[in-house]
Write an enzyme that holds these catalytic residues in place. Structure first.
Site, short mmCIF file in Angstrom:
data_model
loop_
_atom_site.label_atom_id
_atom_site.label_comp_id
_atom_site.label_asym_id
_atom_site.label_seq_id
_atom_site.Cartn_x
_atom_site.Cartn_y
_atom_site.Cartn_z
N ILE A 194 69.13 -6.15 38.45
CA ILE A 194 67.90 -6.89 38.14
C ILE A 194 67.97 -7.37 36.68
CG2 ILE A 194 65.38 -6.82 38.09
CD1 ILE A 194 65.41 -4.53 40.01
N PRO A 195 68.73 -8.45 36.45
CA PRO A 195 68.81 -8.95 35.07
C PRO A 195 67.46 -9.50 34.59
CG PRO A 195 69.88 -10.48 36.57
CD PRO A 195 69.52 -9.26 37.37
N HIS A 196 67.11 -9.16 33.35
CA HIS A 196 65.87 -9.65 32.76
C HIS A 196 66.01 -9.59 31.24
CE1 HIS A 196 65.53 -5.31 33.39
NE2 HIS A 196 64.72 -5.26 32.36
N GLY A 197 65.09 -10.19 30.55
CA GLY A 197 65.16 -10.25 29.09
C GLY A 197 64.68 -8.98 28.41
#
Length: 147
Positions: free
Chosen positions: A64-67
């Site tokens: 779950i890539p996120h900033g």
């Protein structure tokens, strides 16, 4: 509860028969979110920053890539991207099939993350997601969970 209609549309769901690198998968996730109007073009850099700090691999073939909190200004609205790589992604040594990009305005990302985590904690549900033959079918399965 945040409903799928608000954060996920059919155009934000893709299936690839091949594989991708972790960077390619993160770039696609960021590009989908940007196309949806949810993030600026700086969000990919924000995802990379997060990944350097802590892996966004969640187990059960999910990343779950996120900033980062410091890059919240790159988020314009809450949205998801869901991409399945049937050839897999090597996520820092972990096997990933599903890359779910998340942009959450305010604290909404926490609820979205929670819903995704619940969905992917069930191996039967993951098997259904892997068996979906079209993006429309995959979208329907994710949307049915109330994400």
């Amino acid at each position: 509860m945040i409903m799928a209609r608000e954060v996920l549309s059919i155009g934000q769901v893709r299936i690839h028969s091949g594989s991708a690198t972790r960077e390619e998968a993160m770039k696609e996730a960021a590009d989908i979110l940007e196309s949806a109007g949810a993030v600026t073009n700086a969000y990919f850099d924000a995802m990379q920053q997060r990944e350097q700090t802590v892996s966004t691999y969640m187990g059960n073939e999910l990343a779950i890539p996120h900033g980062t909190n410091e890059t919240k200004h790159t988020i314009l609205d809450s949205a998801l991207s869901v991409v399945r790589y049937d050839g897999g992604v090597d996520w820092g040594g972990e096997p990933v099939t599903f890359v779910v990009g998340i942009a959450g305005k305010g604290d909404e990302h926490l609820e979205i993350l929670s819903q995704i985590a619940i969905l992917f904690s069930d191996e039967d549900e993951v098997a259904k997601l892997k068996a979906a033959s079209t993006p429309e079918e995959l979208y329907g399965l994710v949307a049915a969970t109330g994400v």
